[in-house]
Design a protein around this motif. Sequence first.
Motif, PDB file in Angstrom:
ATOM      1  N   GLU A   3     -89.177  34.732 -29.152  1.00  0.00           N
ATOM      2  CA  GLU A   3     -89.954  33.531 -28.814  1.00  0.00           C
ATOM      3  C   GLU A   3     -89.131  32.616 -27.915  1.00  0.00           C
ATOM      4  O   GLU A   3     -87.913  32.486 -28.083  1.00  0.00           O
ATOM      5  CB  GLU A   3     -90.314  32.804 -30.105  1.00  0.00           C
ATOM      6  N   PRO A   5     -87.346  29.491 -26.583  1.00  0.00           N
ATOM      7  CA  PRO A   5     -86.858  28.255 -27.195  1.00  0.00           C
ATOM      8  C   PRO A   5     -87.431  27.032 -26.485  1.00  0.00           C
ATOM      9  O   PRO A   5     -87.851  27.115 -25.330  1.00  0.00           O
ATOM     10  CB  PRO A   5     -85.339  28.334 -27.007  1.00  0.00           C
ATOM     11  N   GLU A   6     -87.452  25.926 -27.190  1.00  0.00           N
ATOM     12  CA  GLU A   6     -87.913  24.660 -26.610  1.00  0.00           C
ATOM     13  C   GLU A   6     -86.905  24.211 -25.540  1.00  0.00           C
ATOM     14  O   GLU A   6     -85.696  24.188 -25.792  1.00  0.00           O
ATOM     15  CB  GLU A   6     -88.004  23.608 -27.720  1.00  0.00           C
ATOM     16  N   PRO A   7     -87.372  23.864 -24.332  1.00  0.00           N
ATOM     17  CA  PRO A   7     -86.426  23.376 -23.315  1.00  0.00           C
ATOM     18  C   PRO A   7     -85.773  22.078 -23.778  1.00  0.00           C
ATOM     19  O   PRO A   7     -86.413  21.241 -24.433  1.00  0.00           O
ATOM     20  CB  PRO A   7     -87.304  23.120 -22.090  1.00  0.00           C
ATOM     21  N   PRO A   8     -84.499  21.888 -23.444  1.00  0.00           N
ATOM     22  CA  PRO A   8     -83.821  20.639 -23.819  1.00  0.00           C
ATOM     23  C   PRO A   8     -84.390  19.460 -23.012  1.00  0.00           C
ATOM     24  O   PRO A   8     -85.043  19.665 -21.984  1.00  0.00           O
ATOM     25  CB  PRO A   8     -82.352  20.910 -23.471  1.00  0.00           C
ATOM     26  N   LYS A  12     -86.706  19.236 -19.337  1.00  0.00           N
ATOM     27  CA  LYS A  12     -88.045  18.636 -19.223  1.00  0.00           C
ATOM     28  C   LYS A  12     -88.057  17.530 -18.167  1.00  0.00           C
ATOM     29  O   LYS A  12     -88.995  17.416 -17.378  1.00  0.00           O
ATOM     30  CB  LYS A  12     -88.488  18.076 -20.579  1.00  0.00           C
ATOM     31  N   ASN A  46     -86.809  26.107 -17.936  1.00  0.00           N
ATOM     32  CA  ASN A  46     -87.422  26.750 -19.100  1.00  0.00           C
ATOM     33  C   ASN A  46     -86.547  26.644 -20.342  1.00  0.00           C
ATOM     34  O   ASN A  46     -87.044  26.753 -21.459  1.00  0.00           O
ATOM     35  CB  ASN A  46     -87.716  28.228 -18.807  1.00  0.00           C
ATOM     36  N   GLY A  47     -85.243  26.483 -20.133  1.00  0.00           N
ATOM     37  CA  GLY A  47     -84.320  26.402 -21.265  1.00  0.00           C
ATOM     38  C   GLY A  47     -83.874  27.749 -21.777  1.00  0.00           C
ATOM     39  O   GLY A  47     -83.255  27.847 -22.841  1.00  0.00           O
ATOM     40  N   TYR A  48     -84.175  28.802 -21.042  1.00  0.00           N
ATOM     41  CA  TYR A  48     -83.732  30.126 -21.459  1.00  0.00           C
ATOM     42  C   TYR A  48     -83.624  31.054 -20.248  1.00  0.00           C
ATOM     43  O   TYR A  48     -84.234  30.836 -19.211  1.00  0.00           O
ATOM     44  CB  TYR A  48     -84.670  30.741 -22.502  1.00  0.00           C
ATOM     45  N   PRO A  57     -81.111  31.065 -25.001  1.00  0.00           N
ATOM     46  CA  PRO A  57     -81.079  29.646 -24.589  1.00  0.00           C
ATOM     47  C   PRO A  57     -80.024  29.424 -23.506  1.00  0.00           C
ATOM     48  O   PRO A  57     -78.923  29.984 -23.561  1.00  0.00           O
ATOM     49  CB  PRO A  57     -80.704  28.906 -25.877  1.00  0.00           C
ATOM     50  N   THR A  59     -78.560  26.275 -20.563  1.00  0.00           N
ATOM     51  CA  THR A  59     -78.596  24.912 -20.032  1.00  0.00           C
ATOM     52  C   THR A  59     -77.754  24.874 -18.762  1.00  0.00           C
ATOM     53  O   THR A  59     -76.962  25.779 -18.504  1.00  0.00           O
ATOM     54  CB  THR A  59     -78.030  23.884 -21.037  1.00  0.00           C
TER      55      THR A  59
END
Length: 164
Positions: A3, A5-8, A12, A46-48, A57, A59
């Motif tokens: 899945e 991951p949520e972008p930091p 965003k 996207n953070g990944y 993940p 950054t």
Amino acid sequence: MSEAPEPPPEAKLIRLARKAKGLSPEEAAPLTRGLIGASRWRQIENGYAVRSGERIPTTATPKVLARMAFVVDVTPDRLRGIQCDEAAEILDEIIYQERGQKPAQPAPEPAPEPADAQLRHLLDLWMQLSPVERRAAIGVLEEMVSESTETVSKPDQGLERRTG
């Protein structure tokens, strides 16, 4: 595939600013002076990154984030607001070097002026006076105010005359 991951928060922010400027990752990436390409720009937003079919993940380094922020006009203060302080410092320097604008510095706290310290001291002394002593002091002050301009402009002389 795992899945996503949520972008930091910084990812965003960069994406939002890029879209607001009307740029695609393909248009924005070359403006980083070759620091990153369009695919890396997308990975950061996207953070990944995808490695062996897995979403890992990822950054941006502070240097890359600062350059991306510069491209899409994100301010150093906005980076500081999401705890990207090192990138904000680098961005301050990029702005200085590229545009000749000095980094915004927080206004230093003004040093207390001697008059402020003296006033605080006088108020502390005032609070130690009894009501009778306060009324007497008020009377002396009223006399000083009602005297000539010379006495008001030189209150020490007026006090010396009364006390001496």
